[in-house]
Design a protein around this motif. Sequence first.
Motif, PDB file in Angstrom:
ATOM      1  N   CYS A 190      20.990   6.844  17.517  1.00 14.83           N
ATOM      2  CA  CYS A 190      21.168   5.387  17.417  1.00 14.83           C
ATOM      3  C   CYS A 190      21.974   5.052  16.163  1.00 14.83           C
ATOM      4  N   THR A 191      23.246   5.400  16.181  1.00 12.13           N
ATOM      5  CA  THR A 191      24.086   5.083  15.038  1.00 12.13           C
ATOM      6  C   THR A 191      24.112   3.573  14.813  1.00 12.13           C
ATOM      7  N   MET A 192      24.273   3.150  13.561  1.00 11.40           N
ATOM      8  CA  MET A 192      24.285   1.711  13.315  1.00 11.40           C
ATOM      9  C   MET A 192      25.540   1.085  13.898  1.00 11.40           C
ATOM     10  N   HIS A 193      25.323   0.045  14.677  1.00 12.21           N
ATOM     11  CA  HIS A 193      26.426  -0.728  15.250  1.00 12.21           C
ATOM     12  C   HIS A 193      25.912  -2.153  15.440  1.00 12.21           C
ATOM     13  N   VAL A 194      26.231  -3.014  14.479  1.00 16.38           N
ATOM     14  CA  VAL A 194      25.692  -4.375  14.487  1.00 16.38           C
ATOM     15  C   VAL A 194      26.226  -5.189  15.657  1.00 16.38           C
ATOM     16  N   GLY A 195      27.402  -4.844  16.165  1.00 12.82           N
ATOM     17  CA  GLY A 195      28.059  -5.680  17.159  1.00 12.82           C
ATOM     18  C   GLY A 195      27.610  -5.516  18.590  1.00 12.82           C
ATOM     19  N   LEU A 196      27.075  -4.363  18.944  1.00  5.76           N
ATOM     20  CA  LEU A 196      26.758  -4.085  20.342  1.00  5.76           C
ATOM     21  C   LEU A 196      25.275  -4.240  20.643  1.00  5.76           C
ATOM     22  N   ARG A 197      24.976  -4.448  21.927  1.00  6.83           N
ATOM     23  CA  ARG A 197      23.610  -4.349  22.451  1.00  6.83           C
ATOM     24  C   ARG A 197      23.672  -3.287  23.529  1.00  6.83           C
ATOM     25  N   ILE A 198      22.848  -2.259  23.367  1.00  6.54           N
ATOM     26  CA  ILE A 198      22.942  -1.055  24.192  1.00  6.54           C
ATOM     27  C   ILE A 198      21.580  -0.713  24.783  1.00  6.54           C
ATOM     28  N   ARG A 199      21.573  -0.343  26.048  1.00  4.39           N
ATOM     29  CA  ARG A 199      20.376   0.195  26.686  1.00  4.39           C
ATOM     30  C   ARG A 199      20.438   1.712  26.611  1.00  4.39           C
ATOM     31  N   LEU A 200      19.492   2.308  25.904  1.00  6.54           N
ATOM     32  CA  LEU A 200      19.491   3.761  25.737  1.00  6.54           C
ATOM     33  C   LEU A 200      19.374   4.474  27.081  1.00  6.54           C
ATOM     34  N   LYS A 201      20.112   5.576  27.226  1.00  4.08           N
ATOM     35  CA  LYS A 201      20.025   6.379  28.447  1.00  4.08           C
ATOM     36  C   LYS A 201      18.654   7.018  28.585  1.00  4.08           C
ATOM     37  N   GLU A 202      18.139   7.499  27.457  1.00  4.92           N
ATOM     38  CA  GLU A 202      16.819   8.119  27.434  1.00  4.92           C
ATOM     39  C   GLU A 202      16.304   8.146  26.008  1.00  4.92           C
ATOM     40  N   ILE A 203      15.004   8.273  25.881  1.00  2.42           N
ATOM     41  CA  ILE A 203      14.394   8.460  24.567  1.00  2.42           C
ATOM     42  C   ILE A 203      13.704   9.819  24.584  1.00  2.42           C
ATOM     43  N   LYS A 204      14.356  10.787  23.968  1.00  8.10           N
ATOM     44  CA  LYS A 204      13.807  12.131  23.935  1.00  8.10           C
ATOM     45  C   LYS A 204      12.570  12.187  23.049  1.00  8.10           C
ATOM     46  N   ALA A 205      11.807  13.246  23.206  1.00  3.50           N
ATOM     47  CA  ALA A 205      10.529  13.373  22.494  1.00  3.50           C
ATOM     48  C   ALA A 205      10.725  13.317  20.982  1.00  3.50           C
ATOM     49  N   GLU A 206      11.803  13.932  20.488  1.00  2.00           N
ATOM     50  CA  GLU A 206      12.040  13.953  19.049  1.00  2.00           C
ATOM     51  C   GLU A 206      12.326  12.541  18.513  1.00  2.00           C
ATOM     52  N   LEU A 207      13.075  11.767  19.281  1.00  2.30           N
ATOM     53  CA  LEU A 207      13.354  10.386  18.880  1.00  2.30           C
ATOM     54  C   LEU A 207      12.093   9.547  18.951  1.00  2.30           C
ATOM     55  N   GLN A 208      11.315   9.716  20.003  1.00  2.00           N
ATOM     56  CA  GLN A 208      10.074   8.950  20.129  1.00  2.00           C
ATOM     57  C   GLN A 208       9.120   9.263  18.989  1.00  2.00           C
ATOM     58  N   ALA A 209       9.090  10.514  18.553  1.00  2.00           N
ATOM     59  CA  ALA A 209       8.225  10.884  17.429  1.00  2.00           C
ATOM     60  C   ALA A 209       8.621  10.137  16.170  1.00  2.00           C
ATOM     61  N   GLU A 210       9.923   9.952  15.957  1.00  2.00           N
ATOM     62  CA  GLU A 210      10.370   9.210  14.781  1.00  2.00           C
ATOM     63  C   GLU A 210      10.096   7.714  14.915  1.00  2.00           C
ATOM     64  N   ILE A 211      10.204   7.184  16.130  1.00  2.00           N
ATOM     65  CA  ILE A 211       9.837   5.790  16.357  1.00  2.00           C
ATOM     66  C   ILE A 211       8.346   5.583  16.089  1.00  2.00           C
ATOM     67  N   ASP A 212       7.544   6.525  16.542  1.00  2.00           N
ATOM     68  CA  ASP A 212       6.103   6.457  16.285  1.00  2.00           C
ATOM     69  C   ASP A 212       5.814   6.500  14.789  1.00  2.00           C
ATOM     70  N   ARG A 213       6.554   7.325  14.071  1.00  2.00           N
ATOM     71  CA  ARG A 213       6.365   7.407  12.617  1.00  2.00           C
ATOM     72  C   ARG A 213       6.766   6.092  11.949  1.00  2.00           C
ATOM     73  N   LEU A 214       7.817   5.461  12.416  1.00  2.00           N
ATOM     74  CA  LEU A 214       8.196   4.151  11.885  1.00  2.00           C
ATOM     75  C   LEU A 214       7.068   3.145  12.064  1.00  2.00           C
ATOM     76  N   ASN A 215       6.523   3.083  13.268  1.00  2.00           N
ATOM     77  CA  ASN A 215       5.394   2.186  13.522  1.00  2.00           C
ATOM     78  C   ASN A 215       4.244   2.458  12.562  1.00  2.00           C
ATOM     79  N   GLU A 216       3.913   3.723  12.412  1.00  2.00           N
ATOM     80  CA  GLU A 216       2.801   4.118  11.540  1.00  2.00           C
ATOM     81  C   GLU A 216       3.076   3.738  10.090  1.00  2.00           C
TER      82      GLU A 216
END
Length: 228
Positions: A110-136
Motif C-alpha cells: 500500500c504505497t502512499m498515494h493521496v490522490g487515488l482510491r483503490i480496492r485492494l486485490k487481496e489482503i495477504k496474511a502478512e499484511l493482515q498481521a500488520e493491520i492487526d498490529r496497527l489496531n493493537e
Amino acid sequence: MYTLYIANKVYSSWSLRPWIMMRELELLFEEKLVTFGTGNNWENFRKFSPAGKVPCLHDGASVVWDSLAIIEYLADRHRGVWPEDAQAKIWARCAAAEMHSGFSHLRTTCTMHVGLRIRLKEIKAELQAEIDRLNELWCEGLNRFGGPFLAGEKFTAVDAFFAPVIFRIQTYGIAMNPQASAYVKRMLALPTMQQWQTEALREKWREPGHEKTALAAGDVLEDKRMQP
C-alpha cells in the motif's frame, strides 16, 4: 529560519512526518518541494541531502536528514514534539520507532498515494498481521493515555509518524476496528492533514514508478487529483 526539503505530497510519506510536526507546532519554515524524477533521484536530491533522500532539514549550517533525526533535532529545540509525561514519552518513542523500521508489507503493498482510491486485490496474511498490529498499537495508546491522540491530549511525534498510514488507510479502504477508525477520522480532519491533502491533489506531476506501484495493488475506484 528552517528550510525543509520534501518531495511530491501525493507520494512522499517520509516527507509528511516532519512537515506535519512542524505545522502542528506552528514553526516557521520555508518549504522546498523537489519532485521525484523517474528512476534514481540520488544526484538531484544529493544537492541538498547527504543521503540523497527526502526529507532533509537545513538550519543555518546544520543539515539534518532522515525523518526520525529531524524529529529529534526539533525535540532538542522545541517543547511539544514528544509528550511531557514520562511514560507517554517512552511509549510514543517506541511506537514511532516501530513504525520507522517496521510495517514492511504495508509499505510495499500500500504505497502512499493521496490522490487515488483503490480496492485492494487481496489482503495477504502478512499484511493482515500488520493491520492487526496497527489496531493493537493504536488502541493501546488511546486507552493508556486517554486520547484523542495516540499519546494523550496533544498531537505529538508519534501521530506524525503514523500520519502517512492514515492516508494509506483512506486510499486503500483498509478496515480498522471502531476505536482505530475513529482515530483515523480525527487525523484526517486536522487542518494540517487537510492542507497536505489539498496541495497533493493540486499537483500535476505524475511519476510513473509511484503510479505503477499503486496501480499494482488493486482496482482504481477514483482519482481525485486535478488533471495534468
